[in-house]
Design an enzyme around this catalytic site. Structure first.
Site, mmCIF file in Angstrom:
data_model
loop_
_atom_site.group_PDB
_atom_site.id
_atom_site.type_symbol
_atom_site.label_atom_id
_atom_site.label_comp_id
_atom_site.label_asym_id
_atom_site.label_seq_id
_atom_site.Cartn_x
_atom_site.Cartn_y
_atom_site.Cartn_z
ATOM 1 N N LYS A 59 -5.288 1.209 14.325
ATOM 2 C CA LYS A 59 -4.039 0.798 13.662
ATOM 3 C C LYS A 59 -2.960 0.615 14.721
ATOM 4 O O LYS A 59 -2.671 1.537 15.495
ATOM 5 C CB LYS A 59 -3.619 1.865 12.647
ATOM 6 C CG LYS A 59 -2.324 1.549 11.917
ATOM 7 C CD LYS A 59 -2.145 2.445 10.703
ATOM 8 C CE LYS A 59 -0.815 2.217 10.009
ATOM 9 N NZ LYS A 59 -0.649 3.029 8.802
ATOM 10 N N ASP A 116 4.451 7.675 0.035
ATOM 11 C CA ASP A 116 4.024 6.294 -0.178
ATOM 12 C C ASP A 116 2.651 6.350 -0.837
ATOM 13 O O ASP A 116 1.732 5.635 -0.477
ATOM 14 C CB ASP A 116 3.960 5.554 1.171
ATOM 15 C CG ASP A 116 4.028 4.043 1.001
ATOM 16 O OD1 ASP A 116 4.322 3.570 -0.120
ATOM 17 O OD2 ASP A 116 3.785 3.334 1.990
HETATM 18 P P1 ADP Z 1 0.442 0.130 6.494
HETATM 19 O O1 ADP Z 1 1.198 1.272 7.063
HETATM 20 O O2 ADP Z 1 0.786 -1.136 7.181
HETATM 21 O O3 ADP Z 1 0.510 0.056 5.001
HETATM 22 P P2 ADP Z 1 -2.236 1.248 6.196
HETATM 23 O O4 ADP Z 1 -2.567 2.423 7.020
HETATM 24 O O5 ADP Z 1 -1.912 1.494 4.766
HETATM 25 O O6 ADP Z 1 -1.091 0.401 6.909
HETATM 26 O O7 ADP Z 1 -3.437 0.221 6.304
HETATM 27 C C1 ADP Z 1 -3.389 -1.081 5.737
HETATM 28 C C2 ADP Z 1 -4.762 -1.469 5.205
HETATM 29 O O8 ADP Z 1 -5.725 -1.401 6.262
HETATM 30 C C3 ADP Z 1 -5.286 -0.513 4.160
HETATM 31 O O9 ADP Z 1 -4.871 -0.888 2.872
HETATM 32 C C4 ADP Z 1 -6.776 -0.615 4.325
HETATM 33 O O10 ADP Z 1 -7.264 -1.739 3.643
HETATM 34 C C5 ADP Z 1 -6.946 -0.866 5.813
HETATM 35 N N1 ADP Z 1 -7.229 0.393 6.528
HETATM 36 C C6 ADP Z 1 -6.330 1.230 7.114
HETATM 37 N N2 ADP Z 1 -6.929 2.284 7.691
HETATM 38 C C7 ADP Z 1 -8.252 2.123 7.480
HETATM 39 C C8 ADP Z 1 -9.425 2.888 7.846
HETATM 40 N N3 ADP Z 1 -9.345 4.010 8.539
HETATM 41 N N4 ADP Z 1 -10.622 2.415 7.445
HETATM 42 C C9 ADP Z 1 -10.724 1.265 6.740
HETATM 43 N N5 ADP Z 1 -9.678 0.499 6.378
HETATM 44 C C10 ADP Z 1 -8.449 0.908 6.734
HETATM 45 MG MG MG Z 2 -0.254 1.350 3.609
#
Ligand code: ADP
Ligand code: MG
Length: 393
Positions: free
Chosen positions: A121, A226
């Site tokens: 991320k 959130d």
């Molecule tokens: P943001 O802070 O931008 O909302 P998130 O952490 O919620 O970011 O991640 C956005 C999207 O990425 C999630 O809705 C999911 O689909 C995907 N995602 C995030 N982390 C993971 C993970 N560890 N494994 C698989 N998909 C992930």
């Molecule tokens: Mg998110």
């Protein structure tokens, strides 16, 4: 944002040396004067300027000559520094397709040497709100050199620290693997965000499980803030995993009750609408007394026995200080009340869009190597002191 990591393979040690010099300069310059970049990088025969041209071509730095001749990192440049560090540390060897895009983050698959896949991320807190942040938020006024590097790095560090602490307490969260700059590497969750799920075998069970998580978090002194269908992953066995932690607050926060209720409302509303659970009237009917609500499955914040010290003790242990918590809380809180305006300069989001990325294949990066030949320790030391500076405004 597109991320073409192919370019990484063609970047030389000098390229990384100069990129790192720009990053260091940004600890106290929004735009780093060219001479300063040259001084920090100290390449022979004016080599810095040639390298800067190359970095500019690949959109890793942004040139600004409005006040004086200088450079700053773009998000892509910052991405490359973090990715290079991760590769050097052996965390992963390849970057694959993008699996998620949030308002303030991009998520990619990354592959380890043995072929297993993790999630990376990249936080982008400045992507939408840097200017608003800079002009309005009073906690930043005393920061001479505040920039998006700080916020994004802070968000990543907070996410990593929370993920680690929550995992240690048995919460269903991804495994926190590594953190550097604005980048968090974690285990890949094999499932879908709840928002994409149309049908569940046992929606009531999943609902109770999720509600239980909100309560369990509060018992540990935390509110997600959130907690919604975008930040809950669900797999084929209907196992729930919680993601996305940069906005979490302590139950001792002055608005804790409101945040808690909002998280609960989100889940009630989503489940009643998507899966037709008959929960709506319990939250929407104003005639419901507190007693009625307690009689239903709706949790009551004041009746939860909460352990308030969790944040301070455990997070400090994972490297996230009280000061950083405070900065981050303020950012999150104030961000919710503000009109967010985008950074109109090229370089953060706009500039990087033009870079093409092959989403289907994994791109092998260079073999791990040092950023600066013969001088890597010093550079790393400087970089850390630079990060240290950023963390202590
Ligand atoms: P943001 O802070 O931008 O909302 P998130 O952490 O919620 O970011 O991640 C956005 C999207 O990425 C999630 O809705 C999911 O689909 C995907 N995602 C995030 N982390 C993971 C993970 N560890 N494994 C698989 N998909 C992930
Ligand atoms: Mg998110």
């Amino acid at each position: 944002m597109k991320l073409n990591v192919d370019v990484l393979r063609y970047l030389s040690k000098d390229d990384f040396r100069v990129l790192t010099a720009v990053e260091m300069g940004m600890r106290n310059h929004e735009i780093v004067p060219s001479e300063l970049v040259d001084r920090i990088a100290s390449l022979k025969h004016g080599g810095t300027y040639k390298v800067l041209k190359n970095l500019l071509k690949h959109k890793l730095v942004h040139h600004d000559s409005s006040k004086y001749d200088g450079f700053r990192l773009t998000y892509l440049g910052y991405d490359f520094l973090a990715i290079k560090t991760m590769v050097n540390r052996g965390v992963f060897t390849a970057v694959g397709r993008q699996i998620g895009v949030g308002k303030e983050s991009d998520i990619f698959e990354v592959a380890k040497e043995d072929g297993s896949i993790l999630a990376m991320k990249l936080h982008r807190l400045g992507r939408t709100s840097f200017r608003a942040v800079k002009s309005k938020r009073d906690y930043l006024r005393h920061r001479r050199s505040f920039n998006w590097l700080y916020l994004s790095r802070l968000a990543a560090l907070k996410e990593f620290s929370f993920m680690k602490a929550l995992e240690e307490h048995g919460f269903p969260v991804p495994n926190a693997v590594e953190c550097n700059r604005h980048c968090v590497v974690m285990s890949l969750i094999h499932g879908y965000p709840l928002v994409q799920v149309r049908e569940l075998q046992s929606p009531e069970v999943v609902f109770e499980r999720i509600l239980g998580l909100i309560i369990h978090l509060a018992e540990h002194g935390l509110i997600h803030c959130d907690f919604n269908e975008f930040n809950i992953m669900i797999d084929d066995e209907e196992k729930v995993t919680l993601i996305d932690f940069p906005q979490m607050v302590s139950v001792s926060h002055r608005n804790a009750q409101m945040y808690f209720d909002r998280d609960v409302d989100c889940i009630f509303k989503f489940f009643s609408k998507r899966f037709n659970l008959s929960l709506e009237e319990k939250i929407d009917n104003p005639d419901n007394s507190e007693e009625d609500l307690e009689g239903s499955s709706r949790p009551c914040f004041s009746s939860i026995s909460k352990s308030v010290g969790f944040l301070d003790k455990e997070l400090a242990a994972s490297g996230f200080t009280r000061k950083e918590q405070d900065d981050m809380d303020k950012f999150v809180e104030e961000g919710k009340d503000q009109d967010i305006c985008s950074d109109d300069e090229e370089g953060s989001a706009g500039m990087d869009e033009s870079i093409v990325r092959d989403v289907d294949s994994l791109h092998l990066l260079d073999q791990p190597g040092h950023i600066v030949e013969g001088n890597e320790e010093k550079i790393e030391e400087n970089r850390q002191s630079c990060e240290g500076h950023l963390s202590k405004p």
